[in-house]
Motif scaffolding. Structure first.
Motif, short mmCIF file in Angstrom:
data_model
loop_
_atom_site.label_atom_id
_atom_site.label_comp_id
_atom_site.label_asym_id
_atom_site.label_seq_id
_atom_site.Cartn_x
_atom_site.Cartn_y
_atom_site.Cartn_z
N LEU A 60 0.83 -1.21 0.00
CA LEU A 60 0.00 0.00 0.00
C LEU A 60 0.86 1.26 0.00
O LEU A 60 0.47 2.28 -0.57
N TYR A 61 2.01 1.20 0.63
CA TYR A 61 2.96 2.33 0.59
C TYR A 61 3.32 2.63 -0.86
O TYR A 61 3.32 3.79 -1.29
N TRP A 62 3.60 1.58 -1.64
CA TRP A 62 3.99 1.79 -3.04
C TRP A 62 2.81 2.26 -3.89
O TRP A 62 2.99 2.96 -4.88
N VAL A 63 1.58 1.87 -3.51
CA VAL A 63 0.40 2.42 -4.20
C VAL A 63 0.38 3.93 -4.03
O VAL A 63 0.21 4.69 -5.00
N GLY A 64 0.59 4.40 -2.78
CA GLY A 64 0.65 5.83 -2.53
C GLY A 64 1.78 6.51 -3.25
O GLY A 64 1.62 7.60 -3.82
N ALA A 65 2.95 5.87 -3.25
CA ALA A 65 4.12 6.45 -3.91
C ALA A 65 3.90 6.56 -5.42
O ALA A 65 4.28 7.55 -6.05
N LEU A 66 3.27 5.54 -6.02
CA LEU A 66 3.03 5.56 -7.47
C LEU A 66 1.94 6.57 -7.85
O LEU A 66 2.01 7.20 -8.89
N LEU A 67 0.92 6.68 -6.99
CA LEU A 67 -0.13 7.68 -7.26
C LEU A 67 0.46 9.09 -7.21
O LEU A 67 0.24 9.89 -8.10
N GLY A 68 1.20 9.37 -6.16
CA GLY A 68 1.81 10.68 -6.01
C GLY A 68 0.81 11.75 -5.61
O GLY A 68 -0.40 11.57 -5.70
N ARG A 69 1.33 12.88 -5.15
CA ARG A 69 0.51 13.97 -4.64
C ARG A 69 -0.43 14.53 -5.71
O ARG A 69 -1.60 14.77 -5.47
N ASP A 70 0.10 14.75 -6.92
CA ASP A 70 -0.71 15.38 -7.98
C ASP A 70 -1.92 14.54 -8.34
O ASP A 70 -3.02 15.07 -8.52
N ARG A 71 -1.74 13.24 -8.44
CA ARG A 71 -2.87 12.37 -8.79
C ARG A 71 -3.89 12.32 -7.66
O ARG A 71 -5.09 12.29 -7.91
N VAL A 72 -3.39 12.27 -6.42
CA VAL A 72 -4.31 12.26 -5.28
C VAL A 72 -5.15 13.54 -5.25
O VAL A 72 -6.36 13.50 -5.04
N VAL A 73 -4.51 14.69 -5.51
CA VAL A 73 -5.23 15.96 -5.56
C VAL A 73 -6.25 15.94 -6.70
O VAL A 73 -7.41 16.36 -6.54
N ALA A 74 -5.85 15.43 -7.87
CA ALA A 74 -6.76 15.36 -9.02
C ALA A 74 -7.96 14.47 -8.71
O ALA A 74 -9.10 14.81 -9.06
N ILE A 75 -7.73 13.34 -8.04
CA ILE A 75 -8.83 12.44 -7.67
C ILE A 75 -9.74 13.14 -6.67
O ILE A 75 -10.97 13.09 -6.78
N ALA A 76 -9.14 13.82 -5.69
CA ALA A 76 -9.92 14.51 -4.65
C ALA A 76 -10.83 15.57 -5.27
O ALA A 76 -11.98 15.74 -4.84
N SER A 113 -4.59 -0.19 7.56
CA SER A 113 -4.26 -0.41 6.16
C SER A 113 -4.07 0.91 5.43
O SER A 113 -3.08 1.12 4.73
N LEU A 114 -5.03 1.82 5.62
CA LEU A 114 -5.05 3.06 4.84
C LEU A 114 -3.88 3.99 5.14
O LEU A 114 -3.45 4.74 4.27
N ILE A 115 -3.34 3.96 6.36
CA ILE A 115 -2.28 4.90 6.73
C ILE A 115 -1.03 4.71 5.88
O ILE A 115 -0.23 5.64 5.70
N SER A 116 -0.86 3.54 5.30
CA SER A 116 0.32 3.29 4.47
C SER A 116 0.30 4.11 3.18
O SER A 116 1.35 4.42 2.62
N ILE A 117 -0.90 4.46 2.70
CA ILE A 117 -1.00 5.19 1.43
C ILE A 117 -0.45 6.61 1.54
O ILE A 117 0.41 7.00 0.75
N PRO A 118 -0.89 7.43 2.53
CA PRO A 118 -0.27 8.75 2.65
C PRO A 118 1.21 8.68 2.97
O PRO A 118 1.97 9.57 2.57
N ALA A 119 1.63 7.64 3.67
CA ALA A 119 3.08 7.48 3.92
C ALA A 119 3.82 7.34 2.60
O ALA A 119 4.91 7.89 2.43
N GLY A 120 3.22 6.61 1.66
CA GLY A 120 3.82 6.47 0.33
C GLY A 120 3.76 7.75 -0.47
O GLY A 120 4.72 8.14 -1.13
N VAL A 121 2.60 8.43 -0.41
CA VAL A 121 2.45 9.70 -1.13
C VAL A 121 3.51 10.69 -0.67
O VAL A 121 4.14 11.39 -1.48
N GLU A 122 3.72 10.76 0.64
CA GLU A 122 4.70 11.70 1.21
C GLU A 122 6.13 11.18 1.14
O GLU A 122 7.06 11.86 1.56
N ARG A 123 6.27 9.95 0.61
CA ARG A 123 7.60 9.31 0.50
C ARG A 123 8.34 9.33 1.84
O ARG A 123 9.50 9.73 1.93
N MET A 124 7.60 8.93 2.90
CA MET A 124 8.26 8.75 4.19
C MET A 124 9.46 7.84 3.97
O MET A 124 9.38 6.89 3.19
#
Length: 198
Positions: A60-76, A113-124
């Motif tokens: 799930l971390y890599w899902v967030g990392a692959l989506l990235g901030r821009d895609r998450v904003v676009a989806i939102a 489960s979900l917390i791993s996605i923003p961790a990936g988006v933010e590239r913790m």
């Protein structure tokens, strides 16, 4: 678990991270019970379930990392009642509290489960993410595996107790979500009325 042993328990927990409806509150005590019956060693049950938690969280971390901030904003921006500013606020909150959220999030149903996605988006940093995930998961898993081990054939009593905890947590989360939607609708309606008066 009887056919795959401890690796089977680890696989089940990895899948639980990816598909939250699979309840770790049943899988973990059952692994402890299986260990108490000699189907696997207790240490193997603890190690494999923690490894499964880390693998699932990493996916799930890599899902967030692959989506990235821009895609998450676009989806939102395409979702009703959600704004790009919500993503930016969440991002700011995560930057301040991310390490605590990743660790303590392992104790909260669905959120773990979900917390791993923003961790990936933010590239913790990956070592930090893995360390916090492993520590939080090991503690959560140990509680349930040991409870199942100690209770033996009464292992299912653990899931009954935790079922109440999960329902309370999810009810609070649902109430918070409803409150957020109501606030958004009220603000949106008053904003339209003010614009109409002009």
């Amino acid at each position: 678990m009887e056919s795959l042993g401890a690796p089977g328990a680890g696989l089940a927990i990895a899948l639980e991270n990816l598909f939250p409806p699979l309840p770790s509150e049943i899988i973990l005590p059952l692994a402890g019970f299986t260990a108490s019956q000699g189907g696997m060693s207790l240490v193997a049950a603890l190690v494999w379930t923690t490894l499964g938690s880390v693998v699932g969280a990493l996916a799930l971390y890599w899902v967030g990392a692959l989506l990235g901030r821009d895609r998450v904003v676009a989806i939102a921006e395409k979702l009703p009642l959600v704004k790009a500013s919500d993503v930016h606020r969440t991002e700011a909150w995560f930057l301040r509290h991310g390490t605590k959220a990743v660790f303590f999030g392992r104790f909260i149903p669905v959120f773990r489960s979900l917390i791993s996605i923003p961790a990936g988006v933010e590239r913790m940093r990956l070592p930090v993410f893995l360390g916090l995930t492993a520590a939080g998961s090991a503690l959560w898993n140990a509680i349930f595996v040991l409870a199942g081990y100690g209770l033996g054939s009464r292992w299912h009593e653990v899931s009954d107790i935790v079922g109440v905890y999960s329902k309370v947590v999810l009810a609070v989360a649902a109430a918070a979500l409803v409150a957020l939607v109501v606030i958004r609708l009220v603000k949106s309606g008053s904003g339209r009325r003010r614009a109409g008066k002009r």
